[in-house]
Design a protein around this motif. Structure first.
Motif, PDB file in Angstrom:
ATOM      1  N   GLY A  99       0.851  -1.511   0.111  1.00 48.89           N
ATOM      2  CA  GLY A  99       0.088  -0.306   0.081  1.00 48.89           C
ATOM      3  C   GLY A  99       0.803   1.444   0.051  1.00 48.89           C
ATOM      4  N   SER A 100       1.604   1.150   0.508  1.00 46.82           N
ATOM      5  CA  SER A 100       2.913   2.378   1.243  1.00 46.82           C
ATOM      6  C   SER A 100       3.195   2.753  -0.849  1.00 46.82           C
ATOM      7  CB  SER A 100       3.957   2.102   1.728  1.00 46.82           C
ATOM      8  OG  SER A 100       3.190   2.241   3.451  1.00 46.82           O
ATOM      9  N   SER A 101       3.487   1.535  -1.146  1.00 42.36           N
ATOM     10  CA  SER A 101       4.948   1.725  -2.341  1.00 42.36           C
ATOM     11  C   SER A 101       3.919   2.372  -3.398  1.00 42.36           C
ATOM     12  CB  SER A 101       5.696  -0.066  -2.650  1.00 42.36           C
ATOM     13  OG  SER A 101       6.062  -0.335  -1.523  1.00 42.36           O
ATOM     14  N   TYR A 102       2.270   2.358  -3.478  1.00 42.35           N
ATOM     15  CA  TYR A 102       1.245   2.788  -4.580  1.00 42.35           C
ATOM     16  C   TYR A 102       0.944   4.167  -3.920  1.00 42.35           C
ATOM     17  CZ  TYR A 102       2.505  -0.580  -7.792  1.00 42.35           C
ATOM     18  OH  TYR A 102       3.345  -1.709  -8.412  1.00 42.35           O
ATOM     19  N   GLY A 103       1.639   3.904  -3.388  1.00 39.95           N
ATOM     20  CA  GLY A 103       0.954   5.894  -2.337  1.00 39.95           C
ATOM     21  C   GLY A 103       0.226   5.995  -1.434  1.00 39.95           C
ATOM     22  N   LEU A 104      -0.796   4.745  -0.909  1.00 41.58           N
ATOM     23  CA  LEU A 104      -2.037   4.638   0.592  1.00 41.58           C
ATOM     24  C   LEU A 104      -0.653   4.786   2.195  1.00 41.58           C
ATOM     25  CD1 LEU A 104      -3.970   2.158  -1.349  1.00 41.58           C
ATOM     26  CD2 LEU A 104      -4.489   3.913  -1.628  1.00 41.58           C
ATOM     27  N   GLU A 105      -0.454   5.769   2.269  1.00 44.21           N
ATOM     28  CA  GLU A 105      -0.343   6.408   3.629  1.00 44.21           C
ATOM     29  C   GLU A 105      -1.067   5.344   4.499  1.00 44.21           C
ATOM     30  OE1 GLU A 105      -1.648  10.404   2.007  1.00 44.21           O
ATOM     31  OE2 GLU A 105      -1.343   8.317   1.280  1.00 44.21           O
ATOM     32  N   ARG A 152      -1.014   6.004   8.137  1.00 42.84           N
ATOM     33  CA  ARG A 152       0.141   6.826  10.023  1.00 42.84           C
ATOM     34  C   ARG A 152      -1.155   7.474  10.437  1.00 42.84           C
ATOM     35  NH1 ARG A 152      -0.946  10.998   5.687  1.00 42.84           N
ATOM     36  NH2 ARG A 152      -2.140  12.361   6.387  1.00 42.84           N
ATOM     37  N   GLY A 153      -0.250   6.499  11.550  1.00 44.80           N
ATOM     38  CA  GLY A 153      -1.537   6.997  12.872  1.00 44.80           C
ATOM     39  C   GLY A 153      -2.756   6.335  12.976  1.00 44.80           C
ATOM     40  N   SER A 154      -4.329   7.007  13.384  1.00 44.07           N
ATOM     41  CA  SER A 154      -5.358   6.425  12.945  1.00 44.07           C
ATOM     42  C   SER A 154      -5.982   6.686  11.533  1.00 44.07           C
ATOM     43  CB  SER A 154      -6.560   6.886  13.753  1.00 44.07           C
ATOM     44  OG  SER A 154      -6.583   8.353  13.699  1.00 44.07           O
ATOM     45  N   PHE A 155      -5.208   7.142  10.788  1.00 39.90           N
ATOM     46  CA  PHE A 155      -5.604   6.911   9.257  1.00 39.90           C
ATOM     47  C   PHE A 155      -4.580   6.077   8.494  1.00 39.90           C
ATOM     48  CE2 PHE A 155      -4.309   8.660   4.925  1.00 39.90           C
ATOM     49  CZ  PHE A 155      -5.587   9.203   4.535  1.00 39.90           C
ATOM     50  N   ASP A 156      -5.501   5.156   7.680  1.00 40.33           N
ATOM     51  CA  ASP A 156      -5.093   4.447   6.855  1.00 40.33           C
ATOM     52  C   ASP A 156      -5.539   4.692   4.872  1.00 40.33           C
ATOM     53  OD1 ASP A 156      -4.148   1.877   5.461  1.00 40.33           O
ATOM     54  OD2 ASP A 156      -4.094   0.678   7.221  1.00 40.33           O
ATOM     55  N   ALA A 157      -4.761   4.593   4.272  1.00 40.40           N
ATOM     56  CA  ALA A 157      -5.949   5.302   2.837  1.00 40.40           C
ATOM     57  C   ALA A 157      -6.158   4.294   2.252  1.00 40.40           C
ATOM     58  CB  ALA A 157      -4.826   6.529   1.929  1.00 40.40           C
ATOM     59  N   ARG A 158      -5.778   3.227   2.637  1.00 41.27           N
ATOM     60  CA  ARG A 158      -6.183   1.588   2.293  1.00 41.27           C
ATOM     61  C   ARG A 158      -7.511   1.288   2.134  1.00 41.27           C
ATOM     62  NH1 ARG A 158      -2.850  -2.605   5.128  1.00 41.27           N
ATOM     63  NH2 ARG A 158      -3.231  -1.311   6.818  1.00 41.27           N
ATOM     64  N   TYR A 159      -8.902   2.010   2.861  1.00 36.95           N
ATOM     65  CA  TYR A 159      -9.848   1.952   3.505  1.00 36.95           C
ATOM     66  C   TYR A 159      -9.964   2.752   2.750  1.00 36.95           C
ATOM     67  CZ  TYR A 159      -9.333  -0.837   7.673  1.00 36.95           C
ATOM     68  OH  TYR A 159      -8.169  -1.664   8.378  1.00 36.95           O
ATOM     69  N   PHE A 199     -12.477   4.210  -0.669  1.00 32.44           N
ATOM     70  CA  PHE A 199     -12.362   3.087  -2.014  1.00 32.44           C
ATOM     71  C   PHE A 199     -11.734   3.580  -3.055  1.00 32.44           C
ATOM     72  CE2 PHE A 199     -15.291   1.193  -5.053  1.00 32.44           C
ATOM     73  CZ  PHE A 199     -14.619   0.338  -4.750  1.00 32.44           C
ATOM     74  N   GLU A 200     -12.054   5.002  -3.340  1.00 31.88           N
ATOM     75  CA  GLU A 200     -11.480   5.456  -4.355  1.00 31.88           C
ATOM     76  C   GLU A 200      -9.952   5.105  -4.430  1.00 31.88           C
ATOM     77  OE1 GLU A 200     -12.980   9.520  -5.304  1.00 31.88           O
ATOM     78  OE2 GLU A 200     -15.074   8.484  -4.809  1.00 31.88           O
ATOM     79  N   ARG A 201      -9.396   5.655  -3.323  1.00 31.39           N
ATOM     80  CA  ARG A 201      -7.630   5.743  -3.652  1.00 31.39           C
ATOM     81  C   ARG A 201      -7.601   4.643  -3.839  1.00 31.39           C
ATOM     82  NH1 ARG A 201      -5.001   9.934   0.550  1.00 31.39           N
ATOM     83  NH2 ARG A 201      -3.237   8.697  -0.078  1.00 31.39           N
ATOM     84  N   ALA A 202      -7.756   3.529  -3.357  1.00 26.19           N
ATOM     85  CA  ALA A 202      -7.287   2.376  -3.081  1.00 26.19           C
ATOM     86  C   ALA A 202      -7.553   1.799  -4.597  1.00 26.19           C
ATOM     87  CB  ALA A 202      -8.359   1.569  -1.624  1.00 26.19           C
ATOM     88  N   THR A 203      -8.787   1.858  -5.055  1.00 26.68           N
ATOM     89  CA  THR A 203      -8.658   1.306  -6.219  1.00 26.68           C
ATOM     90  C   THR A 203      -8.208   2.003  -7.468  1.00 26.68           C
ATOM     91  OG1 THR A 203     -11.381   1.171  -5.721  1.00 26.68           O
ATOM     92  CG2 THR A 203     -10.704   1.263  -8.420  1.00 26.68           C
ATOM     93  N   GLU A 204      -7.200   3.098  -7.441  1.00 28.64           N
ATOM     94  CA  GLU A 204      -6.625   3.896  -8.093  1.00 28.64           C
ATOM     95  C   GLU A 204      -5.305   2.970  -8.425  1.00 28.64           C
ATOM     96  OE1 GLU A 204      -6.271   6.191 -10.290  1.00 28.64           O
ATOM     97  OE2 GLU A 204      -8.180   7.109 -10.301  1.00 28.64           O
ATOM     98  N   SER A 205      -4.847   2.860  -6.980  1.00 31.20           N
ATOM     99  CA  SER A 205      -3.838   1.906  -6.394  1.00 31.20           C
ATOM    100  C   SER A 205      -3.690   0.611  -7.077  1.00 31.20           C
ATOM    101  CB  SER A 205      -3.128   1.755  -5.149  1.00 31.20           C
ATOM    102  OG  SER A 205      -2.700   3.270  -5.491  1.00 31.20           O
ATOM    103  N   ALA A 206      -4.936  -0.527  -6.971  1.00 33.72           N
ATOM    104  CA  ALA A 206      -4.794  -1.420  -7.709  1.00 33.72           C
ATOM    105  C   ALA A 206      -5.169  -2.165  -8.536  1.00 33.72           C
ATOM    106  CB  ALA A 206      -6.030  -2.322  -6.497  1.00 33.72           C
ATOM    107  N   LEU A 207      -6.460  -0.876  -9.526  1.00 29.41           N
ATOM    108  CA  LEU A 207      -5.692  -0.784 -10.974  1.00 29.41           C
ATOM    109  C   LEU A 207      -4.061  -0.939 -11.618  1.00 29.41           C
ATOM    110  CD1 LEU A 207      -8.477   0.550 -12.054  1.00 29.41           C
ATOM    111  CD2 LEU A 207      -8.594  -1.926 -12.163  1.00 29.41           C
ATOM    112  N   ARG A 208      -2.889   0.272 -10.637  1.00 29.96           N
ATOM    113  CA  ARG A 208      -2.057   0.101 -10.813  1.00 29.96           C
ATOM    114  C   ARG A 208      -0.935  -0.833 -10.917  1.00 29.96           C
ATOM    115  NH1 ARG A 208       0.877   4.329  -8.916  1.00 29.96           N
ATOM    116  NH2 ARG A 208      -0.296   4.978  -6.737  1.00 29.96           N
TER     117      ARG A 208
END
Length: 216
Positions: free
Chosen positions: A121-127, A129-136, A138-147
């Motif tokens: 996730g970190s390698s594909y821009g899903l940072e 930190r703390g209580s924040f997790d971009a993997r959750y 949906f739109e950002r995770a989809t963009e990263s998964a497709l890449r």
């Protein structure tokens, strides 16, 4: 002669031991994955597909949940797939990963609708930190998964292998291909989860691609 009215007995339907017939849906004998033909003429390949198809096509509650969630999430995924000129079939990967539940997490550390591990996730821009997790997200995770899927496809020149690598890791796929001297996903011996993974996606595609054909 007696004039007493004869007592009539209520009419009941005849009792039969015959059980109602269950619907039977034959397994498709032809299917492709992202435009790549699946060798269902191989008995082993067909039986593996048949198993996953049978499990899914009769799992009514789960299929109905997928159909409901698709209405919310698939239009956005499909728009991104068209924008990036990627195969429409990739939208079924997210169902195999999370059942289209964005806040799901595994006991191995994968999280979100596309089940990213922390490092990937970190390698594909899903940072994270703390209580924040971009993997959750949906739109950002989809963009990263497709890449990620597109990168895997470029490395392996096969969508089936790329999708398998998405499941068990690129390093594991390279190691197995080198050890077995096999590059075709359908001939590789892989962890059981990954051996079933692509076939599960194919079965999901078969049912959700034409739900009315299977009674939905």
């Amino acid at each position: 002669v007696s004039t007493t009215p004869r007592e009539t007995q209520p009419a009941f339907p005849a009792v039969t031991s015959q059980a109602p017939l269950a619907l039977f849906y034959p397994t498709p004998t032809k299917i492709d994955l992202c435009g790549e033909p699946v060798p269902l003429h191989s008995q082993d390949v067909f039986e593996r597909f048949d198993k996953e198809f049978t499990i899914i096509v009769y799992n009514h509650a789960q299929v109905y949940l997928w159909l409901k969630r698709m209405e919310r999430y698939f239009p956005w995924i499909e728009e991104r797939l068209r924008r990036y000129n990627l195969p429409d079939d990739l939208k079924y990967v997210v169902i195999a990963e999370s059942d289209l539940v964005p806040n799901v997490a595994s006991n191995k550390g994968a999280a979100g609708p596309w089940q990213f591990m922390p490092s990937t996730g970190s390698s594909y821009g899903l940072e994270q930190r703390g209580s924040f997790d971009a993997r959750y997200d949906f739109e950002r995770a989809t963009e990263s998964a497709l890449r990620l899927l597109e990168d895997l496809r470029k490395r392996h020149n096969s969508w089936a292998v790329a999708i398998a690598a998405y499941n068990c890791g690129d390093k594991r796929i390279f190691e197995e291909m080198r050890a077995q001297r096999v590059t075709n996903y359908y001939h590789l011996k892989l962890p059981q989860e990954t051996e079933r993974y692509v076939f599960r996606i194919l079965a999901i595609k078969a049912v959700l691609g034409n739900p009315s054909q299977y009674g939905y």
